[in-house]
Design a protein around this motif. Structure first.
Motif, short mmCIF file in Angstrom:
data_model
loop_
_atom_site.label_atom_id
_atom_site.label_comp_id
_atom_site.label_asym_id
_atom_site.label_seq_id
_atom_site.Cartn_x
_atom_site.Cartn_y
_atom_site.Cartn_z
N GLY A 1 32.69 31.68 34.48
CA GLY A 1 34.06 32.17 34.53
C GLY A 1 34.21 33.53 35.16
O GLY A 1 35.29 34.13 35.08
N GLN A 2 33.14 34.04 35.79
CA GLN A 2 33.18 35.37 36.40
C GLN A 2 33.74 35.31 37.82
O GLN A 2 33.94 34.24 38.39
N TRP A 3 33.99 36.48 38.38
CA TRP A 3 34.52 36.59 39.73
C TRP A 3 33.57 37.40 40.61
O TRP A 3 32.98 38.37 40.16
N SER A 4 33.46 36.98 41.86
CA SER A 4 32.73 37.76 42.85
C SER A 4 33.63 37.95 44.06
O SER A 4 34.38 37.04 44.44
N TYR A 5 33.55 39.14 44.67
CA TYR A 5 34.43 39.45 45.81
C TYR A 5 34.11 38.50 46.96
O TYR A 5 32.96 38.31 47.32
#
Length: 219
Positions: A41-45
């Motif tokens: 559920g994380q975000w990466s640019y």
């Protein structure tokens, strides 16, 4: 008195450098950042812009409108998890189509341009069903029109927000300033500011003068 000259010159140079660098550190950019959903559920640019990225079926893509305080600061991430099932779980797969989960975070009122109101406080989610070769921009257009881009294909507005502006540089107080970069350039671009370079040059010149005076005195 002469013995104090090198130290005084160096101290003055440091002060000048800090004063010259201060405007660059105080500036930021207001824009839509683009994110790829990652494991857990994380975000990466995102490494590509939405008009180039072609997400696979089952992907999660995120957008967040915010002010990036300075070039060294990390852009604000969407405030909802990158959870495909939570967004697209109720949308049945369709032959010849792919499902892309979209999280659209309009940000907080403090980051809104002057005179504009954030459309909604909580992030918006939508499941776009698009052709297999569709880009993220096409998936976004399917669920969040109207979109607005500038001449350099920089995403300026989602669902009509904001009505004006596009990646503009702003002062820390929130007042708009004329950007040193074109509006289509990447916000928060790297590289030292002209003011910082001037300050560093002042330090070097004054320090060199102090060394020269010290050597002259010791002869």
């Amino acid at each position: 008195m002469r013995r104090r000259l090198p130290a005084a010159a160096l101290a003055l140079g440091i002060v000048l450098a800090l004063l010259a660098a201060a405007p660059a550190l105080a500036a930021g950019y207001r824009y839509w950042s683009f994110w790829d959903g990652a494991a857990g559920g994380q975000w990466s640019y995102a490494a590509q812009g939405p008009s180039l990225a072609r997400p696979a079926d089952g992907s999660v893509q995120g957008f967040r409108f915010a002010v990036r305080k300075d070039a060294a600061a990390e852009a604000a991430k969407p405030r909802a998890a990158a959870d495909f099932e939570a967004v697209c779980g109720a949308t049945a797969p369709a032959e010849g189509r792919k499902r892309v989960a979209l999280v659209i975070d309009f940000g907080v009122q403090a980051d809104a341009p002057t005179g504009e109101v954030v459309p909604q406080e909580a992030p918006r989610t939508a499941c776009a069903q698009v052709a297999p070769e569709a880009t993220t921009a096409e998936a976004l257009a399917a669920v969040a029109k109207p979109l607005r881009y500038n001449s350099a294909a920089l995403l300026c507005a989602i669902s009509g927000y904001p009505q004006h502006g596009c990646g503009e540089q702003i002062a820390q107080t929130g007042a708009a300033e004329a950007s040193a970069e074109p509006s289509g350039s990447a916000p928060g671009g790297g590289g030292p500011s002209a003011g910082l370079l001037v300050g560093i040059a002042a330090v070097a010149a004054l320090a060199a003068a102090g060394v020269w005076q010290s050597r002259r005195r010791n002869r």
